[in-house]
Design a protein around this motif. Structure first.
Motif, PDB file in Angstrom:
ATOM      1  N   LEU A   1       0.755  -1.237   0.004  1.00 58.92           N
ATOM      2  CA  LEU A   1      -0.236  -0.060   0.035  1.00 58.92           C
ATOM      3  C   LEU A   1       0.947   1.340  -0.024  1.00 58.92           C
ATOM      4  N   LYS A   2       1.803   1.188   0.869  1.00 59.76           N
ATOM      5  CA  LYS A   2       2.689   2.258   0.837  1.00 59.76           C
ATOM      6  C   LYS A   2       3.516   2.542  -0.422  1.00 59.76           C
ATOM      7  N   GLN A   3       3.920   1.582  -1.169  1.00 61.05           N
ATOM      8  CA  GLN A   3       4.679   1.645  -2.372  1.00 61.05           C
ATOM      9  C   GLN A   3       3.509   2.489  -3.384  1.00 61.05           C
ATOM     10  N   GLN A   4       2.539   2.242  -3.321  1.00 61.39           N
ATOM     11  CA  GLN A   4       1.424   2.608  -4.308  1.00 61.39           C
ATOM     12  C   GLN A   4       0.928   4.238  -4.035  1.00 61.39           C
ATOM     13  N   GLY A   5       1.810   4.661  -2.642  1.00 55.80           N
ATOM     14  CA  GLY A   5       1.696   5.910  -2.484  1.00 55.80           C
ATOM     15  C   GLY A   5       0.304   6.431  -1.580  1.00 55.80           C
ATOM     16  N   PHE A   6      -0.007   5.092  -0.846  1.00 59.66           N
ATOM     17  CA  PHE A   6      -1.348   5.299   0.045  1.00 59.66           C
ATOM     18  C   PHE A   6      -0.841   5.420   1.235  1.00 59.66           C
ATOM     19  N   HIS A   7      -1.076   6.381   2.034  1.00 55.59           N
ATOM     20  CA  HIS A   7      -0.658   6.386   3.532  1.00 55.59           C
ATOM     21  C   HIS A   7      -1.676   6.005   4.499  1.00 55.59           C
ATOM     22  N   VAL A   8      -1.204   4.669   5.176  1.00 54.79           N
ATOM     23  CA  VAL A   8      -2.251   3.926   6.101  1.00 54.79           C
ATOM     24  C   VAL A   8      -1.133   3.766   7.098  1.00 54.79           C
ATOM     25  N   ARG A   9      -1.977   3.533   8.338  1.00 50.52           N
ATOM     26  CA  ARG A   9      -1.021   2.940   9.471  1.00 50.52           C
ATOM     27  C   ARG A   9      -1.607   1.636  10.007  1.00 50.52           C
ATOM     28  N   LEU A  10      -0.844   0.794  10.619  1.00 52.02           N
ATOM     29  CA  LEU A  10      -1.161  -0.478  10.923  1.00 52.02           C
ATOM     30  C   LEU A  10      -0.899  -0.729  12.648  1.00 52.02           C
ATOM     31  N   LEU A  11      -2.058  -0.930  13.235  1.00 51.34           N
ATOM     32  CA  LEU A  11      -1.999  -1.093  14.792  1.00 51.34           C
ATOM     33  C   LEU A  11      -2.121  -2.330  15.229  1.00 51.34           C
ATOM     34  N   PHE A  12      -1.033  -2.685  15.855  1.00 44.61           N
ATOM     35  CA  PHE A  12      -1.070  -4.621  16.356  1.00 44.61           C
ATOM     36  C   PHE A  12      -1.704  -4.267  17.841  1.00 44.61           C
ATOM     37  N   VAL A  13      -2.388  -5.118  18.169  1.00 44.34           N
ATOM     38  CA  VAL A  13      -2.637  -5.299  19.486  1.00 44.34           C
ATOM     39  C   VAL A  13      -2.480  -6.837  19.924  1.00 44.34           C
ATOM     40  N   GLY A  14      -1.512  -7.027  20.728  1.00 48.66           N
ATOM     41  CA  GLY A  14      -1.131  -8.198  21.075  1.00 48.66           C
ATOM     42  C   GLY A  14       0.493  -8.248  21.344  1.00 48.66           C
ATOM     43  N   ASP A  15       0.892  -9.551  21.652  1.00 50.70           N
ATOM     44  CA  ASP A  15       2.026  -9.878  21.821  1.00 50.70           C
ATOM     45  C   ASP A  15       2.470 -11.423  21.683  1.00 50.70           C
ATOM     46  N   GLY A  16       3.798 -12.016  21.717  1.00 52.46           N
ATOM     47  CA  GLY A  16       3.889 -13.180  21.709  1.00 52.46           C
ATOM     48  C   GLY A  16       5.301 -13.663  21.145  1.00 52.46           C
TER      49      GLY A  16
ATOM     50  N   GLU B   1       8.888  -7.129  14.613  1.00 51.86           N
ATOM     51  CA  GLU B   1       9.713  -5.972  14.734  1.00 51.86           C
ATOM     52  C   GLU B   1      11.003  -5.905  13.668  1.00 51.86           C
ATOM     53  N   SER B   2      11.775  -7.187  13.449  1.00 54.55           N
ATOM     54  CA  SER B   2      12.943  -7.157  12.375  1.00 54.55           C
ATOM     55  C   SER B   2      12.194  -6.719  11.140  1.00 54.55           C
ATOM     56  N   LYS B   3      11.140  -7.531  10.686  1.00 56.12           N
ATOM     57  CA  LYS B   3      10.406  -7.108   9.393  1.00 56.12           C
ATOM     58  C   LYS B   3       9.957  -5.435   9.086  1.00 56.12           C
ATOM     59  N   VAL B   4       9.511  -5.086  10.325  1.00 55.17           N
ATOM     60  CA  VAL B   4       9.079  -3.593  10.281  1.00 55.17           C
ATOM     61  C   VAL B   4      10.406  -2.821   9.829  1.00 55.17           C
ATOM     62  N   LYS B   5      11.583  -2.981  10.424  1.00 57.45           N
ATOM     63  CA  LYS B   5      12.626  -2.365  10.048  1.00 57.45           C
ATOM     64  C   LYS B   5      13.105  -2.416   8.744  1.00 57.45           C
ATOM     65  N   ASP B   6      13.175  -3.771   8.229  1.00 54.86           N
ATOM     66  CA  ASP B   6      13.815  -4.138   7.055  1.00 54.86           C
ATOM     67  C   ASP B   6      12.705  -3.358   5.669  1.00 54.86           C
ATOM     68  N   LEU B   7      11.379  -3.416   6.051  1.00 58.46           N
ATOM     69  CA  LEU B   7      10.472  -2.691   5.088  1.00 58.46           C
ATOM     70  C   LEU B   7      10.360  -1.057   5.425  1.00 58.46           C
ATOM     71  N   ALA B   8      11.280  -0.670   6.362  1.00 55.99           N
ATOM     72  CA  ALA B   8      11.380   0.672   6.559  1.00 55.99           C
ATOM     73  C   ALA B   8       9.668   1.100   6.963  1.00 55.99           C
ATOM     74  N   LEU B   9       9.144   0.417   7.935  1.00 59.01           N
ATOM     75  CA  LEU B   9       7.681   0.852   8.369  1.00 59.01           C
ATOM     76  C   LEU B   9       7.442   1.258   9.812  1.00 59.01           C
ATOM     77  N   ASP B  10       8.782   1.756  10.146  1.00 62.50           N
ATOM     78  CA  ASP B  10       8.653   2.163  11.686  1.00 62.50           C
ATOM     79  C   ASP B  10       7.761   3.252  11.996  1.00 62.50           C
ATOM     80  N   ASP B  11       7.607   4.102  10.950  1.00 60.38           N
ATOM     81  CA  ASP B  11       6.650   5.339  11.308  1.00 60.38           C
ATOM     82  C   ASP B  11       5.182   4.770  11.017  1.00 60.38           C
ATOM     83  N   ASP B  12       4.906   3.611  10.521  1.00 54.32           N
ATOM     84  CA  ASP B  12       3.808   3.332  10.144  1.00 54.32           C
ATOM     85  C   ASP B  12       2.991   2.013  10.949  1.00 54.32           C
TER      86      ASP B  12
END
Length: 370
Positions: free
Chosen positions: A220-235, A242-253
């Motif tokens: 979605l981000k690559q297509q220019g659509f600004h959206v955020r993703l909220l994860f509720v949970g742990d495990g 967290e590693s994949k979030v950094k690899d895809l440069a999604l830290d702010d999203d």
């Protein structure tokens, strides 16, 4: 007042545990009380609340198939010392065969197995679970499930007329949409007025497929659509996610809030819920999301019977397909379903009603076994 012994691995926050706590909070504790026999040796997240509601938590050794005897002996010893339990209710899928077999040998007259998932696994694990399922039918006296898919998976087609449907019911009023709570939550989460928020409420486990959701967000981000993703949970997969979030440069999203006790408030902050699970039983989190009026996009591994509002789309696990559907929905400006609470209630998922039905079932079973 009668006491029901529930058998699980733990009472940490999860789907089956959340469902069970919803019932426990709403039964009449002067008539029916819940106690818990667990194999998790550490104190659990729901334990304090259980104690405050008048319940007891007991522990036995972990069930290990390489050496099941410590568990078997632990359950046998416990039931011999606590002969007051005339009803045991096990929630450990086909592994329920083991404690229910022990309960049968100890003379417990009502032995309930409860199916919470619609997949028994594959390969050797699937074969072992299938074998236990055959044994389960010989040692259980009563069968419950969260839906048709779980019934077929664990008991077989003919049990659709035998197994008791116990809905993953929710508290309607706590989940009703409230714009003031939405504004407060979004402000606390630093979500802008025009930002679109996708959400997932589930433990960080491979079957929940959080990594797929990150791939969709990245597309979605690559297509220019600004959206955020909220994860509720742990495990267990937190570091991987967290590693994949950094690899895809999604830290702010990506927002990761961990385990929370006020899930309904976080739903208020969302605009759509995703469930790209490999498989599910009948997820209580999607009943909660629909009660809040949220549209849902789920994988085809989620049973279609979870769609009680007509507001759930089911898609194969293909990133391009999910991206296109989400883009289409967001561009149309998807809004909440104003009639969601009534639709969910009409489908039988009101915890106030469902808990009374389960309470009466327990009482009738107890009376008939005296």
């Amino acid at each position: 007042m009668i006491r029901i012994l529930h058998i699980l691995h733990s009472m940490n926050r999860g789907g089956a545990e959340a469902m069970l706590m919803n019932y426990y909070r709403n039964i009449d504790h002067s008539r029916v009380q819940f106690d818990f026999l667990l194999t998790e040796q550490n104190r659990c997240q729901y334990e304090e609340e259980i104690e405050n509601l008048g319940g007891y938590v007991y522990r036995v050794p972990l069930l290990r198939f390489c050496n099941p005897f410590p568990y078997i002996n632990g359950v046998r010893r416990f039931l011999k010392e606590h002969s007051e339990y005339r009803i045991v209710h096990s929630h450990t899928s086909s592994k329920s065969a083991v404690p229910l077999w022990v309960a049968k040998r100890c003379g417990v007259p009502v032995r309930v197995c409860h199916a919470h998932s619609s997949s028994s696994g594959h390969g050797l694990e699937g074969f072992v679970r299938w074998g236990l399922g055959v044994w389960l039918k010989k040692v259980a006296t009563d069968f419950m499930s969260c839906g048709e898919g779980a019934t077929r998976c664990w008991y077989g087609e003919k049990y659709l007329k035998i197994a008791r449907f116990v809905p993953n019911a929710v508290d309607m009023e706590k989940l009703r949409f409230d714009d003031s709570i939405r504004s407060t939550m979004r402000r606390n989460l630093n979500i802008g007025d025009g930002e679109y928020v996708l959400g997932m409420v589930s433990r960080f486990h491979p079957v929940k497929n959080h990594l797929f959701a990150l791939d969709v967000l990245h597309a979605l981000k690559q297509q220019g659509f600004h959206v955020r993703l909220l994860f509720v949970g742990d495990g267990e997969l937190r570091e991987t996610i967290e590693s994949k979030v950094k690899d895809l440069a999604l830290d702010d999203d990506v927002m990761m809030v961990g385990l929370v006790s006020d899930v309904p408030n976080y739903l208020q902050a969302m605009d759509m819920v995703l469930m790209p699970s490999i498989n599910e039983g009948l997820p209580v989190s999607l009943i909660e999301a629909q009660t809040n009026g949220l549209p849902v996009v789920a994988s085809t591994g989620v049973p279609h019977e979870v769609d009680v509002t007509g507001n759930v789309d089911f898609l194969p696990l293909e990133v391009g397909g999910w991206t296109n559907v989400l883009l289409s929905k967001m561009e149309k400006g998807v809004t909440r379903d104003a009639d969601a609470v009534e639709k969910v209630r009409d489908a039988g998922y009101d915890i106030k009603t469902a808990s009374k039905k389960l309470e009466e079932w327990y009482l009738n079973k107890y009376r008939n076994q005296r």
